[in-house]
Scaffold this active site. Structure first.
Site, PDB file in Angstrom:
ATOM      1  CE1 TYR A  59      45.021  38.241  45.255  1.00 18.01           C
ATOM      2  CE2 TYR A  59      44.818  35.934  45.871  1.00 18.01           C
ATOM      3  CZ  TYR A  59      45.346  36.909  45.062  1.00 18.01           C
ATOM      4  OH  TYR A  59      46.184  36.552  44.030  1.00 18.01           O
ATOM      5  CD  GLU A  81      45.908  39.545  41.960  1.00 20.56           C
ATOM      6  OE1 GLU A  81      46.728  38.854  42.586  1.00 20.56           O
ATOM      7  OE2 GLU A  81      46.181  40.671  41.486  1.00 20.56           O
TER       8      GLU A  81
END
Length: 406
Positions: free
Chosen positions: A126, A214
């Site tokens: 992530y 993101e």
């Protein structure tokens, strides 16, 4: 301004950021054609179909009309693609981020399957970039635990979330990119590729004037390539003057219709869940007005800032937008006359009231500042059912009476 996943990936390619390849389509036939194109390029029968909406959690979401269908599906034949496309397109997807109302899906992304190398060789990470307002620096947040459960990782094991801060007037330094790759447990070719990936991604964040970027999951393939499998990107509205080409990426169908309409009149509007509509000039005064409404026993139904140049047209537009909310039981107009004169606003209120007609809910107008007394006189002599106040305490009492039905 939010953009869709497929749009974000196209923007990342401008900065040499490797992304999962795919084709965005709007009907089942085009989806099948895209699948056949991808299959011929990759030599694999596997592909993935993703609903394109401005919300995360699509893999765990469910289509309202076809509950067994999620927003993300792996397919392995043209028949699979056609079936999934028909289940998703034109239907409503509900995820943890959309709320119960969900979002209608108008496009899907047919993309290459990244998991061909088997579970033992793949790895999901992530990574996101945003502004840390407390430190006044950009922050890169990253974790070895990427994928759909990243929210649970942040909640249950926050020690697995790493952070790297970058001063806004500096580029990402080489040692910082290497530190990120090291903390993600990479070595060899994967380490080198991650350093390059993070550097290019940060350049994209700055170059595109993102407010948030993101990548989840950030994927390491069996041959140590680092690839953005999914991307969520928010662009700073205030920077659109520098990016005229990006304005075309705005999807108004994904936004609240009243907020879109407000934007056309340069009104700053956010819908809330209360019963008292607000029309104010200035963000600070708007926040104070919402506090006052709560103290008076009501709940604000919206945030609406008409700015410092309110006129009859903007006031009327504000009225129309507020009155579209069936929950509104009263409207409070709170204007401080500095740049804009109070009598000008009062005239706008009177004109808007006459143009709209059939307004049955109480309207309270509190005007303070330049020509406030003149404005109060104009409203009281208009013959309209508009109550005026100069002091904040007066306006609060009138709001309280309106809520109580007095």
């Amino acid at each position: 301004m939010n953009v869709h996943e497929y749009q974000a990936k196209e923007l990342l390619k401008r900065y040499q950021v490797p992304t999962q390849e795919g084709v965005a389509v709007g009907d089942a036939a085009a989806a099948v054609a895209a699948y056949q194109q991808i299959a011929s390029q990759t030599g694999s029968k596997f592909a993935v179909v993703k609903a394109q909406i401005h919300a995360g959690g699509r893999g765990k979401g469910r289509m309202v009309e076809v509950p067994e269908q999620s927003g993300v599906s792996v397919v392995k034949s043209a028949e699979d693609v056609e079936r999934v496309a028909k289940n998703i397109l034109g239907n409503t997807l509900v995820t943890i981020q959309t709320g119960a109302a969900g979002k209608k899906v108008n496009k899907i992304l047919v993309a290459q399957d990244m998991y061909y190398d088997g579970p033992s060789d793949r790895k999901e990470f992530y990574l996101s970039i945003l502004l840390d307002r407390t430190k006044k620096q950009n922050v890169i947040m990253y974790s070895t635990e990427g994928g759909m459960d990243i929210e649970e990782v942040a909640h249950n094991t926050p020690e697995k979330i790493f952070k790297e801060w970058v001063a806004p007037n500096m580029a990402l330094q080489g040692y910082q990119a290497r530190n990120i790759a090291f903390n993600l447990g990479l070595s060899g070719e994967a380490f080198k590729n991650m350093v390059k990936f993070v550097t290019n991604l940060y350049n994209a964040y700055i170059g595109l004037d993102c407010s948030m970027l993101e990548i989840n999951p950030l994927f390491k393939s069996a041959d140590d390539k680092i690839i953005a499998v999914d991307c969520k990107m928010d662009l700073d509205d205030n920077a659109m003057l520098r990016h005229a080409d990006l304005k075309e990426m705005r999807d108004k169908a994904e936004e609240d219709p009243t907020e879109v309409e407000a934007g056309e009149y340069n009104l700053n509007y956010v819908k809330l869940d209360g019963n008292v509509g607000c029309m104010v000039n200035g963000a600070g005064l708007a926040m104070a007005t919402m506090d006052m409404i709560k103290l008076a026993g009501g709940e604000p139904a919206n945030f609406l800032d008409v700015g410092g140049t309110a006129n009859a047209q903007t006031v009327e537009a504000g009225f129309r937008i507020i009155m579209k909310d069936p929950n509104v039981k009263a409207i409070l107009i709170n204007i401080f006359g500095g740049i804009v004169r109070c009598d000008r606003v009062a005239s706008g209120v009177i004109e808007a009231y006459k143009n709209l007609g059939n307004i049955s809910i109480p309207i309270i107008v509190r005007l303070q500042g330049t020509n406030a007394e003149v404005a109060k006189e104009l409203i009281e002599n208009s013959g309209l059912k508009v109550q005026s106040a100069i002091l904040l305490s007066e306006a609060a009492q009138l709001v309280q009476d309106a809520i109580a039905g007095k």
